[in-house]
Design an enzyme around this catalytic site. Structure first.
Site, PDB file in Angstrom:
ATOM      1  CE1 TYR A 189     -17.730 -53.231 -19.658  1.00  0.00           C
ATOM      2  CE2 TYR A 189     -16.316 -55.413 -19.936  1.00  0.00           C
ATOM      3  CZ  TYR A 189     -16.101 -53.685 -19.661  1.00  0.00           C
ATOM      4  OH  TYR A 189     -15.246 -53.397 -19.846  1.00  0.00           O
ATOM      5  CB  CYS A 190     -22.226 -53.193 -24.863  1.00  0.00           C
ATOM      6  SG  CYS A 190     -23.038 -54.426 -24.866  1.00  0.00           S
ATOM      7  CB  THR A 191     -24.531 -48.654 -22.715  1.00  0.00           C
ATOM      8  OG1 THR A 191     -23.308 -48.421 -23.226  1.00  0.00           O
ATOM      9  CG2 THR A 191     -25.108 -48.575 -21.703  1.00  0.00           C
ATOM     10  CB  CYS A 196     -22.562 -57.751 -25.689  1.00  0.00           C
ATOM     11  SG  CYS A 196     -21.985 -56.929 -24.922  1.00  0.00           S
ATOM     12  CB  ILE A 218     -22.493 -51.592 -18.178  1.00  0.00           C
ATOM     13  CG1 ILE A 218     -21.655 -52.757 -18.328  1.00  0.00           C
ATOM     14  CG2 ILE A 218     -22.903 -50.744 -16.563  1.00  0.00           C
ATOM     15  CD1 ILE A 218     -20.749 -51.494 -19.728  1.00  0.00           C
TER      16      ILE A 218
END
Length: 303
Positions: A189-191, A196, A218
């Site tokens: 996961y990433c912003t 990703c 996210i």
């Protein structure tokens, strides 16, 4: 009356002439008085822009009018006004600088060979059905951001690699630290999801067998679940706000270096020769408590 907003999006798609796209995007964004950052490469586009809602809507309409970007998943959030110091539109070898552009291949459908996309509900279902590794199951959250971002918020029991920059991930993955995860279900996961897209490919290329990524990152998970799901704390963002919460009762996981209370607020180190940031709450700032970051404190102690 101006209503400041921020848009975040990316599209992985082959672009035969990135420089032409750069010139068009710069002309479009500047004509609408937008600020922020746009990165263009032969693999697509990655953008975060701020401005008045009316201007951003015009920008989004024009950008989606270009066929390769028609399906862009544009994420909106409230801005503060002047959220970015200037407009930057550049061509780079990678949309996200992992340092391995040759490992990434894209077609009209996106990144080739990346992790399976999971909607927020599917993430919860995967964990509910198979359990987190920390509880004896085989699902692991793997943070695709820099370690600093994870200090104020992360998924439950997530693995947070020791990374200061995105370039550090390859060394981390090849260090052997995470070999025990190669036969588990790894949810990256990433912003907003862009990091990703690439990280999941790099992990699969290094023997991680079951890799997923959260569709929309996210941001989309938080919009769907708030702080009632598997996300804890605040989301670090790269504009004037510097952090975002998904519910009024969210409690950041970071702690003020002055008093130890939870805070999502990062400030620059008071040592002008240092580029690190550290967490300091509003009360300690108001009280004039200005300790240096941990690195500077350690260096001073050793002198």
């Amino acid at each position: 009356m101006a209503v400041p907003k921020i848009v975040l999006f990316y599209v992985f798609t082959p672009l035969p002439d990135p420089e032409a796209v750069r010139l068009w995007q710069h002309s479009l964004a500047s004509s609408l008085n937008l600020t922020g950052r746009v990165i263009v490469s032969e693999h697509g586009i990655n953008a975060t822009l701020g401005g008045d809602i009316f201007d951003l809507k015009q920008y989004c309409k024009a950008t989606r009018g270009y066929a390769p970007f028609r399906g862009a998943d544009i994420k909106w959030s409230d801005g503060l006004g002047d959220d970015f110091p200037r407009l930057s539109v550049k061509v780079r070898p990678e949309l996200v600088t992992f340092g391995h552009p040759d490992e990434v291949m894209v077609d009209e459908s996106g990144v080739v060979g990346g992790g399976e996309h999971l909607k927020p509900a599917a993430v919860d279902q995967l964990v509910a059905g198979r359990g987190l590794a920390s509880d004896g199951g085989d699902v692991v959250f793997f943070d695709g951001r820099n370690a600093m971002e994870a200090e104020i918020g992360r998924f439950k029991d997530a693995v947070v690699p020791s990374t200061d920059t995105t370039r550090d991930f390859i060394e981390e993955l090849e260090s052997g630290k995470y070999d025990d995860l190669k036969d588990k279900a790894v949810v990256t996961y990433c912003t907003g999801g862009v990091r990703c897209e690439v990280l999941s490919v790099l992990m699969k290329n290094r023997g991680f067998n079951e890799v997923y990524q959260i569709d929309g990152g996210i941001v989309r998970y938080g919009e769907a679940r708030g702080n009632d799901g598997l996300w804890d704390g605040s989301l670090y963002v790269f504009d004037k706000r510097m952090h975002q919460e998904f519910s009024p009762n969210a409690v950041s996981l970071g702690n003020c270096v002055g008093c130890g209370r939870p805070t999502p607020i990062y400030v620059n180190c008071d040592n002008l020769s240092c580029r690190h940031m550290y967490l300091r709450c509003e009360d300690c700032t108001a009280a004039g408590i200005q300790p240096s970051c941990g690195d500077c404190a350690t260096a001073d102690a050793l002198m």
